[in-house]
Design a protein around this motif. Structure first.
Motif, PDB file in Angstrom:
ATOM      1  N   ALA A 235      37.085  35.569  37.273  1.00 26.63           N
ATOM      2  CA  ALA A 235      37.935  36.765  37.240  1.00 26.63           C
ATOM      3  C   ALA A 235      38.697  36.873  35.925  1.00 26.63           C
ATOM      4  N   HIS A 236      38.635  38.047  35.333  1.00 29.26           N
ATOM      5  CA  HIS A 236      39.321  38.297  34.064  1.00 29.26           C
ATOM      6  C   HIS A 236      39.534  39.798  33.902  1.00 29.26           C
ATOM      7  N   THR A 237      40.380  40.155  32.946  1.00 29.61           N
ATOM      8  CA  THR A 237      40.444  41.545  32.505  1.00 29.61           C
ATOM      9  C   THR A 237      39.860  41.545  31.098  1.00 29.61           C
ATOM     10  N   ASP A 238      39.388  42.697  30.632  1.00 26.69           N
ATOM     11  CA  ASP A 238      38.800  42.762  29.291  1.00 26.69           C
ATOM     12  C   ASP A 238      39.899  43.066  28.271  1.00 26.69           C
ATOM     13  N   SER A 239      39.802  42.390  27.100  1.00 27.25           N
ATOM     14  CA  SER A 239      40.820  42.597  26.049  1.00 27.25           C
ATOM     15  C   SER A 239      40.487  43.815  25.193  1.00 27.25           C
ATOM     16  N   LEU A 293      40.972  43.776  37.214  1.00 30.89           N
ATOM     17  CA  LEU A 293      40.515  42.385  37.285  1.00 30.89           C
ATOM     18  C   LEU A 293      39.112  42.400  37.880  1.00 30.89           C
ATOM     19  N   HIS A 294      38.170  41.734  37.204  1.00 34.46           N
ATOM     20  CA  HIS A 294      36.795  41.757  37.703  1.00 34.46           C
ATOM     21  C   HIS A 294      36.118  40.411  37.485  1.00 34.46           C
ATOM     22  N   ARG A 295      35.018  40.223  38.180  1.00 31.35           N
ATOM     23  CA  ARG A 295      34.247  38.973  38.063  1.00 31.35           C
ATOM     24  C   ARG A 295      32.789  39.273  38.397  1.00 31.35           C
TER      25      ARG A 295
HETATM   26 FE   LIG Z   1      34.571  41.791  31.694  1.00 33.01          FE
END
Ligand SMILES: [Fe+2]
Ligand SMILES: O=C(O)CCC(=O)C(=O)O
Length: 378
Positions: A235-239, A293-295
């Motif tokens: 899980a992360h958000t894109d910068s 937030l996605h994975r």
């Molecule tokens: Fe992403």
């Protein structure tokens, strides 16, 4: 700093990852190095097997030729932070070509792929996801990053026959640059921002130098003998300002929906592209649009491929909440940052990067939807 120097922002923050010598395509069980103890941090609202999904429970699908596109995009950004687009102008032939060139790359033997390995202080090349360094377990995926021309690395992979790969990737980058610029204006337009309000964005739309920067990220998720224990991409958000993602027909992308809904699978739709809000658009919107937030999860039988176009401003432009979205009831939630600085912050703090540039706690019930401080990192 000229716009092509996105790589400089990475050079300052080397990531030392052990290369993955394990051939994920051939292992029969998930080794301890890749076994994630807690994948069920939130419930999964739509399972991978669910093909009859309810349209209300998945991110909206927007036809870009719809006269109401700006309004629809604004609503999708505010409520989901992610949507899919159709009639976007990219020919299906190009999407198929990108997929087959991606498959061709990832099906090379491991020692061949490692010839194009991304150096620790580099941005382009083959390797594990950069965010791997934040987790004790390895992810069930491999990636290949392209900034500008892929020719240098493609030559390592196919010394005699690299031009097909390069031609397809360069055509895709060119088309994506146009589409992402169009999407940026739809998203900014939906916030009431015009071309006069942001100098660098206006320059970008005219194709002037000093315009936007971007990277192309190819992700490969081999079939996995025990998907319930493996993580494709954590899980992360894109910068980014925004990301445009092509996913093949195998599902795996999940987005976190607030409240009880939990992880929602974004169903693959032939020919459609997924668009998500990134951290920088979240900042520009003064928290109005969530950086979702996605994975990516993996699949027992199907090899999944995705191609993310990571789109951002010139690396040295100051990004801050748009003045028309700031008033006494809505103070600026974030201080100004450049993309270069933010990438450095992300490299250090990962999912806590946004809160590290936050100025104040939201007031008057204005909730910052990106308070992901509960997200587990190692
Ligand atoms: Fe992403
Ligand atoms: O493979 C996917 O669906 C997600 C990829 C992604 O989030 C990324 O490359 O940033």
């Amino acid at each position: 700093m000229p716009p092509s120097r996105l790589s400089d922002a990475f050079r300052a923050h080397p990531v030392h990852l052990q290369h993955n010598h394990l051939d994920l395509e051939s292992v029969r069980e998930v080794p301890d190095s890749h076994a994630w103890p807690e994948l069920d941090d939130y419930p999964s609202a739509v399972t991978v097997e669910d093909s009859n999904f309810d349209v209300e429970s998945v991110p909206p699908v927007i036809d870009l030729t719809d006269p109401n596109a700006v309004k629809l995009v604004g609503h999708a950004c505010k409520t989901w932070g992610v949507f899919q687009v159709t009639n976007h102008g990219l020919p299906m032939r190009l999407l198929d070509d990108v997929e087959s060139q991606g498959r061709r790359l990832f099906s090379l033997p491991p020692h061949q792929k490692l010839k194009a390995a991304r150096p620790p202080d580099g941005i382009s090349g083959y390797g594990l996801a950069r965010i791997s360094s934040f987790f004790p377990k390895l992810m069930w995926s491999e990636g290949f990053t392209i900034v500008g021309s892929p020719v240098e690395h493609a030559r390592q992979l196919w010394p005699l026959d690299y031009s097909n790969f390069c031609d397809v990737m360069e055509e895709y980058e060119k088309e994506m640059k146009q589409l992402a610029g169009r999407l940026m204006w739809l998203m900014l337009g939906s916030l009431g921002i015009s071309k006069d309000d942001i100098k660098w964005a206006a320059a970008a739309s005219k194709g002037e130098s000093g315009g936007v920067c971007a990277a192309l990220q190819l992700n490969s998720y081999p079939a996995c003998p025990d998907p319930s224990r493996a993580m494709g991409l954590a899980a992360h958000t894109d910068s980014t300002l925004l990301t445009v993602l092509y996913q093949n027909s195998t599902s795996g992308l999940q987005v976190l929906r607030d409240g009880a809904a939990g992880w929602v699978t974004v169903p693959p739709l032939r020919g459609a592209l997924v668009v998500n809000v990134g951290d920088l658009l979240h900042i520009l919107s003064n928290g109005k649009y969530p950086s979702v937030l996605h994975r990516a999860i993996v699949n027992r039988t199907h090899h999944r491929l995705s191609v993310a176009y990571l789109y951002g401003p010139p690396t040295n432009a100051q990004i801050s909440p748009i003045s028309s979205l700031v008033d006494p009831n809505h103070p600026p939630l974030y201080r100004p940052v450049t993309w270069a600085e933010y990438l450095g912050t992300k490299a250090k703090h990962f999912n806590k990067a946004l809160s590290s540039v936050r100025l104040c706690n939201p007031v008057n019930g204005f909730v910052d939807v990106n308070d992901h401080n509960s997200v587990k990192v190692s």
